[in-house]
Write a protein that holds these residues in place. Structure first.
Motif, PDB file in Angstrom:
ATOM      1  N   ASP A 147       0.823  -1.205   0.000  1.00 52.45           N
ATOM      2  CA  ASP A 147       0.000   0.000   0.000  1.00 52.45           C
ATOM      3  C   ASP A 147       0.861   1.261   0.000  1.00 52.45           C
ATOM      4  O   ASP A 147       0.548   2.239  -0.684  1.00 52.45           O
ATOM      5  CB  ASP A 147      -0.924  -0.013   1.219  1.00 52.45           C
ATOM      6  CG  ASP A 147      -1.974   1.075   1.155  1.00 52.45           C
ATOM      7  OD1 ASP A 147      -2.860   0.992   0.290  1.00 52.45           O
ATOM      8  OD2 ASP A 147      -1.903   2.021   1.957  1.00 52.45           O
ATOM      9  N   ALA A 151       1.058   4.222  -2.819  1.00 48.69           N
ATOM     10  CA  ALA A 151       0.871   5.636  -2.495  1.00 48.69           C
ATOM     11  C   ALA A 151       1.996   6.478  -3.080  1.00 48.69           C
ATOM     12  O   ALA A 151       1.756   7.587  -3.578  1.00 48.69           O
ATOM     13  CB  ALA A 151       0.799   5.815  -0.978  1.00 48.69           C
ATOM     14  N   ALA A 176      -4.774  -1.727  -2.365  1.00 45.87           N
ATOM     15  CA  ALA A 176      -5.146  -0.417  -1.823  1.00 45.87           C
ATOM     16  C   ALA A 176      -6.189  -0.544  -0.726  1.00 45.87           C
ATOM     17  O   ALA A 176      -7.131  -1.324  -0.811  1.00 45.87           O
ATOM     18  CB  ALA A 176      -5.679   0.464  -2.941  1.00 45.87           C
ATOM     19  N   ALA A 180      -6.088   5.310  -0.224  1.00 47.19           N
ATOM     20  CA  ALA A 180      -5.458   4.910  -1.488  1.00 47.19           C
ATOM     21  C   ALA A 180      -6.500   4.351  -2.450  1.00 47.19           C
ATOM     22  O   ALA A 180      -6.441   4.599  -3.655  1.00 47.19           O
ATOM     23  CB  ALA A 180      -4.361   3.883  -1.237  1.00 47.19           C
ATOM     24  N   ARG A 183      -8.365   7.168  -3.998  1.00 49.06           N
ATOM     25  CA  ARG A 183      -7.550   7.834  -5.012  1.00 49.06           C
ATOM     26  C   ARG A 183      -7.567   7.024  -6.312  1.00 49.06           C
ATOM     27  O   ARG A 183      -7.674   7.597  -7.404  1.00 49.06           O
ATOM     28  CB  ARG A 183      -6.115   8.007  -4.509  1.00 49.06           C
ATOM     29  CG  ARG A 183      -5.985   8.987  -3.361  1.00 49.06           C
ATOM     30  CD  ARG A 183      -4.575   9.048  -2.835  1.00 49.06           C
ATOM     31  NE  ARG A 183      -3.663   9.697  -3.782  1.00 49.06           N
ATOM     32  CZ  ARG A 183      -2.354   9.819  -3.560  1.00 49.06           C
ATOM     33  NH1 ARG A 183      -1.807   9.322  -2.455  1.00 49.06           N
ATOM     34  NH2 ARG A 183      -1.591  10.423  -4.457  1.00 49.06           N
TER      35      ARG A 183
END
Length: 231
Positions: A147, A151, A176, A180, A183
């Protein structure tokens, strides 16, 4: 190709290709290649690994069936003279519509693929009477990306994401969590097959462009989209 057009390509594999758990069936099938009437490759990776393992020219008179135009060109480049490939629908369903895939009763067919995958192609070949042998040329595993690494990629700035398989889309979203994932869902995606488009939508992506398959066609879609945004 993206960089040649002035873009920045951030390369992040979501699937890692490794040898099959048991390579013996794959090796045995290639050693007996001349006994087959047709060889089907479900991916460019399967095609390249088979030719690399073969270590000799493709046997004359044995047709090769592939899904996409890139694989068809690669098969001819590697020495196959008869190549069956769908002109428009570049997937298993498209390949099964081709004339060379119809009258298979009693024909010995070798299917080379990754470990696992969709069963529509092998099931259809058996239903059409083919004496089918299925071998795995490789396995897919997850790359070393967590993760935090995801990022960092997003923090660098991403204008578009090109996803080349529905399995890759699933791996991306599996990495994710929380912010995240939100996004990822907000990004613009380009996907060369309706199945990939559907997979991205299932994971919450809202901006997905369905582009044509093949590197050149995908690049053209990217260039066209961003050219339209220029003032």
């Amino acid at each position: 190709m993206i960089e040649a057009q002035g873009g920045t390509a951030i390369r992040q594999p979501l699937l890692e290709i490794v040898p099959p758990a048991d390579p013996a069936p794959f090796e045995a099938a290639l050693a007996a290649l001349e006994t087959f009437d047709l060889v089907v490759f479900v991916s460019p990776t399967a095609l390249d690994l088979a030719f690399a393992q073969l270590g000799r020219g493709w046997p004359a008179g044995i047709p090769v069936a592939v899904v996409g135009p890139g694989s068809a060109a690669r098969a001819r480049e590697l020495g196959a003279t008869t190549v069956i490939s769908p002109p428009a629908q570049h997937d298993s369903e498209g390949l099964l519509q081709e004339a060379g895939m119809q009258r298979l009763a009693g024909r010995r067919v070798l299917l080379v693929r990754g470990d696992g995958g969709r069963e529509i192609l092998p099931d259809a070949l058996v239903q059409r009477g083919a004496a089918l042998t299925v071998v795995a040329a490789y396995r897919r595993t997850a790359p070393d990306l967590d993760d935090a690494g995801l990022a960092r990629l997003l923090d660098a700035g991403v204008d578009a994401v090109l996803v080349s398989s529905s399995e890759a889309a699933a791996k991306l979203y599996a990495l994710a969590g929380g912010a995240a994932r939100e996004r990822l869902q907000s990004l613009l995606y380009f996907a060369p097959h309706p199945r990939i488009v559907a997979a991205l939508h299932e994971h919450g992506a809202t901006r997905v462009v369905h582009c044509a398959g093949g590197d050149a066609a995908t690049l053209a879609s990217l260039c066209h989209h961003f050219a339209d945004l220029q003032p």
